[in-house]
Scaffold this motif. Structure first.
Motif, short mmCIF file in Angstrom:
data_model
loop_
_atom_site.label_atom_id
_atom_site.label_comp_id
_atom_site.label_asym_id
_atom_site.label_seq_id
_atom_site.Cartn_x
_atom_site.Cartn_y
_atom_site.Cartn_z
N CYS A 1 7.75 -2.32 -8.51
CA CYS A 1 7.19 -2.85 -7.64
C CYS A 1 5.48 -2.63 -7.71
O CYS A 1 4.79 -2.96 -6.82
CB CYS A 1 7.38 -2.02 -6.04
N GLY A 2 5.12 -2.13 -8.78
CA GLY A 2 3.71 -2.04 -8.92
C GLY A 2 3.08 -0.86 -8.20
O GLY A 2 3.91 -0.22 -7.32
N MET A 3 1.93 -0.47 -8.65
CA MET A 3 0.98 0.42 -7.97
C MET A 3 0.58 -0.05 -6.44
O MET A 3 0.36 -1.44 -6.28
CB MET A 3 0.05 0.87 -8.72
N PRO A 4 0.34 0.96 -5.52
CA PRO A 4 -0.32 0.65 -4.14
C PRO A 4 -1.56 -0.13 -4.47
O PRO A 4 -2.31 0.32 -5.22
CB PRO A 4 -0.40 1.84 -3.51
N ILE A 5 -1.92 -1.10 -3.77
CA ILE A 5 -3.17 -1.79 -3.93
C ILE A 5 -4.20 -1.07 -3.13
O ILE A 5 -4.12 -0.82 -1.82
CB ILE A 5 -3.00 -3.37 -3.42
N LYS A 6 -5.14 -1.05 -3.87
CA LYS A 6 -6.54 -0.44 -3.32
C LYS A 6 -7.27 -1.63 -2.75
O LYS A 6 -7.97 -2.23 -3.51
CB LYS A 6 -7.34 0.45 -4.20
N THR B 1 0.92 -1.21 -0.08
CA THR B 1 -0.04 0.13 -0.08
C THR B 1 0.95 1.32 0.02
O THR B 1 0.29 2.30 0.01
CB THR B 1 -1.02 0.05 1.36
N THR B 2 2.11 1.11 0.09
CA THR B 2 3.10 2.26 -0.12
C THR B 2 2.81 3.12 -1.14
O THR B 2 2.69 2.71 -2.48
CB THR B 2 4.50 1.83 0.02
N MET B 3 2.81 4.45 -1.01
CA MET B 3 2.61 5.42 -2.24
C MET B 3 3.85 5.50 -3.04
O MET B 3 4.81 5.16 -2.96
CB MET B 3 2.04 6.61 -1.72
N SER C 1 12.57 0.84 0.57
CA SER C 1 12.67 1.68 -0.58
C SER C 1 13.27 3.11 -0.49
O SER C 1 12.40 4.25 -0.35
CB SER C 1 10.99 1.91 -1.03
N PRO C 2 14.48 3.04 -0.14
CA PRO C 2 15.02 4.45 0.31
C PRO C 2 15.21 5.49 -0.65
O PRO C 2 15.11 6.70 -0.36
CB PRO C 2 16.65 4.16 0.71
N ALA C 3 14.86 5.12 -1.92
CA ALA C 3 14.80 6.19 -2.98
C ALA C 3 13.47 6.48 -3.36
O ALA C 3 13.05 7.00 -4.31
CB ALA C 3 15.81 5.78 -4.36
N VAL D 1 7.36 2.44 -8.98
CA VAL D 1 6.09 1.59 -9.29
C VAL D 1 6.58 0.85 -10.65
O VAL D 1 5.66 -0.23 -10.86
CB VAL D 1 5.01 2.48 -9.62
N THR D 2 7.62 1.01 -11.29
CA THR D 2 7.76 0.42 -12.63
C THR D 2 8.39 -1.04 -11.84
O THR D 2 8.48 -2.06 -12.68
CB THR D 2 8.99 0.98 -13.42
#
Lengths: 246, 360, 179
Positions: A154-159, A135-137, A145-147, A151-152
């Motif tokens: 890890c994908g987009m956050p799951i709703k 769910t991380t933005m 995810s220090p940087a 999303v390329t």
């Protein structure tokens, strides 16, 4: 003198271990108030997750089980199937429910298990130290995810609320937050509605609550509330996603 | 009651019902899927509960949840499925929740095969999941014994508030034999009001119950593990079950074997006897607690020159046999683990070879 | 005394049922009995077999690699299993589907045209029961009455099938020939 405010009966007098600015305490209270109002304390069983709320049973004064990471919906299924008369709720975070426990929550929802999942989404793994969650933005910095979330990669956050709502089985699925009084009132109503659906044997219910984690976000409590409003709520939109009669 | 002809898998399902367990959560896997199939039609007839879970992981946590709520529950699976359930089994042991698991073993590791095996001896007796715990492990060698062990498993699980596992193999599950369901093994569920999360109203109490396995404060984890240890020590005193064969003779060699393999050994011992060679057998029926003293005494009999562990595995129980024989007799192992159950003649040949290699 | 037998054929021929009827008969006679099927992928249309061991004492090894009695309902099973039969044993083959012989001189061989007889009775589904009739004739294992009792008991919920099965068992018993 009249007493105008007190601790709900369904809460113990223990002090919580939650960080300043964390919203777990508010969510706990809303659940306890609901249990009191419905008069179900003596037939409620809660299930604690693995995560910051692993010790939730210190604060709720009702029967409690402690689950392995992500497995609370399976345990709730176990209880409800053998004791349909009990009121059962799981209390799960986003690492727990949206990552390792995704299989269990989807299938419990799809079978229409008559329990209530309280899903606290603060976009990080809190207890283990602020690692990235499903769910991380986008671009949100976490300890893994220090940087910032790429999303390329890890994908987009799951709703979650929308995902569960896509199932064809009737359910009550809603997303709320507790960062301001006006939201808290609505969240309380949603939690109560979820328990009432359970008591009537109507359907599975899931209340997602967009929450704060100032410690792991590296923000003050006030900044956290502001960031929730500006960055989280536009993505995690509030309101009912699914009702059993719709 | 008259005997009926039943497949092991179906008999196991029926035995649980007769024992008073009306709650089953499971997930299909060969060679035990008939248990779930049987219970899916049988449970509704007895107002019982059957649920096919989405995975063995989920099924095992449904067991944990339902057990923690105070109800009798059981599940069944086969080796790879038991691996997936091992996490929940560890939690059940830690939280002291009684539950019955049945493992109809197939060959492994990995996906392995679907034919009979005893490759999960270590998993069942030495752990499986993480942490300091044991299961009470029973290993039947016939459909009738599987029935009796399942029926005994529920009160034992409740007596110790610990999971019990029945370690069968594919043959026990698939074979049909005449069975009866002894009335004297029907049991009443124990009173769980002191610990189960059954709802305060159910037990007319104002004290809540907690079922948990996280012990962070002070010595609480140490205390819990000592409590578990005391139970395992008590099992060693009170629950050992063991059978023997041809043990009253001056046998030259001793076989230690359990489950399906022990039946092949029994036929082999008969053949050897006809040829003038006496071989005795100890058949552990509980694998944990292990019948240490019984195996040791039989191994140390003056006439006995060698002890052989006969297994459908690449040598697992032999480690327990070596442990209890304490070097006072040579201990050998013979096993097959590819899903083939050996013919009695192979056991006969092996015992002749072993006896020849260990002349008096 | 212990007696063992292996029923073999392809999946769908009712092989497991043949063994089960014999096992039920053994149970009714108060004998010890173990019925062991082949299972797994073999069930899905491939070779299927089951073994039945009957005795007065508890059955030791239920796994029989060299049976005394073999019933071969199709050619692949005849080829696969006929060489495993113990010397002095017996083979019954379904001559409708097994044109070959075992070429063994150390045992007795019988045959039954099970498919033809079943077709003649009106359904190929009773092929296995025809062969079972032949098996009780050539093995002498159980009386026709006992097997009739078992069929009555097993088909009590399907009375429409009972009559043809009873005919099948009798036709099989009388049509079994030694070769």
């Amino acid at each position: 003198m009249a007493r105008v405010f007190q601790k709900p009966k369904s809460m113990t007098s223990a002090h919580t271990h939650y960080c300043p600015g964390c919203t777990h305490g508010i969510v706990h209270r809303l659940i306890a108030e609901t249990i009191d109002e419905l008069g179900i304390q003596d037939r409620t069983v809660g299930i604690a997750p693995v995560g910051c709320a692993v010790l939730a049973y210190h604060y709720f004064d009702c029967d409690f089980q402690e689950a392995a990471h992500g497995r609370a919906p399976a345990m709730a299924t176990g209880i409800k199937r053998v004791r349909p008369d009990l009121l059962v709720f799981t209390y799960q975070g986003d690492g727990d429910l949206a990552s390792i426990g995704m299989g269990e929550i989807i299938h419990a929802a799809n079978r229409g298990e008559k329990f209530t999942a309280i899903f606290v989404n603060n976009t990080v793994y809190g207890m283990t130290g602020g690692q990235m969650a499903p769910t991380t933005m986008p671009n949100q910095k976490t300890t893994t995810s220090p940087a910032g979330r790429d999303v390329t990669n890890c994908g987009m956050p799951i709703k979650i609320a929308e995902l569960i709502s896509a199932l064809q089985t009737p359910a009550y699925v809603t997303r709320q937050t507790v960062i301001k009084p006006k939201y808290i009132i609505k969240a309380k109503k949603a939690i109560r509605k979820a328990f009432e659906y359970q008591m009537a044997g109507t359907c599975f219910s899931l209340v997602e609550i967009v929450s704060t984690c100032p410690t792991n976000w590296g923000k003050t409590p006030l900044e956290s509330i502001k960031w929730t409003e500006t960055d989280l709520l536009p993505y995690y939109q509030l309101g009912d996603c699914k009702t059993p009669d719709a | 009651m008259a005997k009926v002809l039943m497949k092991g898998n179906e008999a196991i399902g029926e035995a649980a019902i007769r024992a008073g367990c009306l709650n089953y959560f499971g997930y299909p896997i060969t060679p035990q899927s008939e248990i779930a199939e049987y219970l899916s039609r049988r449970m509704p007839e007895v107002n019982g509960m059957f649920l096919q879970a989405e995975s063995e992981v989920a099924a095992s946590y449904m067991i944990f949840g339902a057990s923690a709520a105070g109800e009798r529950v059981f599940t069944t699976s086969s080796s790879p499925g038991i691996s997936l359930m091992s996490e929940a089994i560890s939690y059940c042991a830690a939280a002291q929740c009684p539950a019955v698991f049945v493992n109809i073993m197939r060959g492994g590791p990995g996906l392995g095969g679907i034919l009979p095996s005893q490759g999960d001896y270590f998993q069942a007796t030495k752990g499986g999941g993480h942490g300091d715990y044991h299961l009470l492990v029973m290993a039947p060698n016939s459909v009738q014994e599987a029935v009796e062990m399942v029926m005994k498993a529920f009160p034992l699980a409740e007596k110790y508030r610990n999971p019990v596992i029945i370690l069968g193999d594919g043959l026990i599950g698939q074979m049909m034999e005449p069975v009866e369901f002894p009335d004297h093994l029907v049991s009443t569920p124990s009173d769980k009001s002191s610990w189960a999360t059954s709802g305060m109203a159910t037990r007319k109490s104002t004290q809540r119950n907690l079922v948990r396995s996280l012990f962070l404060v002070g010595n609480s984890l140490e205390d819990n593990n000592r409590c578990l240890k005391a139970k395992y020590d008590q099992m060693k005193k009170e629950e050992i079950q063991c059978a023997d064969y041809n043990i009253d003779t001056d046998y030259e060699a001793l076989i230690v074997s359990y489950g399906t393999m022990s039946r092949v050994c029994r036929t082999a011992i008969d053949i050897l006897k006809k040829e003038g060679i006496e071989v005795g057998m100890i058949r552990p029926q509980t694998l944990f607690p292990y019948p240490d003293a019984i195996v040791q005494k039989a191994a140390w009999k003056p006439s006995c020159r060698v002890v052989t562990s006969m297994e459908l595995s690449m040598g697992q129980m032999v480690e327990d046999v070596e442990r209890v024989v304490q070097g006072r007799r040579p201990v050998t192992w013979f096993g097959i683990a590819g899903g083939i159950v050996p013919a009695p003649e192979e056991i006969v040949d092996e015992m002749k070879r072993v006896l020849h290699a260990h002349q008096s | 005394m212990q007696m063992d037998m292996m029923f073999t054929g392809f999946g769908g021929q009712g092989i497991l049922m043949m063994g089960k009827i014999i096992a039920l008969a053994a149970l009714k006679e108060g004998k010890e009995v173990a019925w062991v099927p082949s299972y797994g992928p073999e069930m899905r249309g491939g070779t299927a077999y089951c073994t039945v061991v009957i005795g007065d004492e508890p059955i030791g090894s239920p796994i029989i690699q060299n049976p005394m009695n073999l019933v071969a309902m199709n050619q692949p099973s005849m080829e696969k299993f006929s060489q495993l039969v113990k010397p002095g044993g017996m083979i019954l083959k379904n001559s409708s589907l097994v044109p070959v012989s075992s070429h063994r001189t150390d045992l007795t061989e019988y045959e039954i045209a099970a498919n033809e007889i079943a077709n003649d009775l009106g359904t190929v589904k009773v092929t296995n029961v025809v062969a079972l009739g032949a098996f009780i004739e050539c093995s002498g294992i159980f009386s026709l009455d006992l097997i009739r009792d078992i069929l009555n008991q097993e088909l009590s919920k399907k009375p429409a099938l009972l009559d043809i099965n009873l005919q099948a068992i009798e036709r099989g018993k009388s049509a079994c020939v030694s070769i």
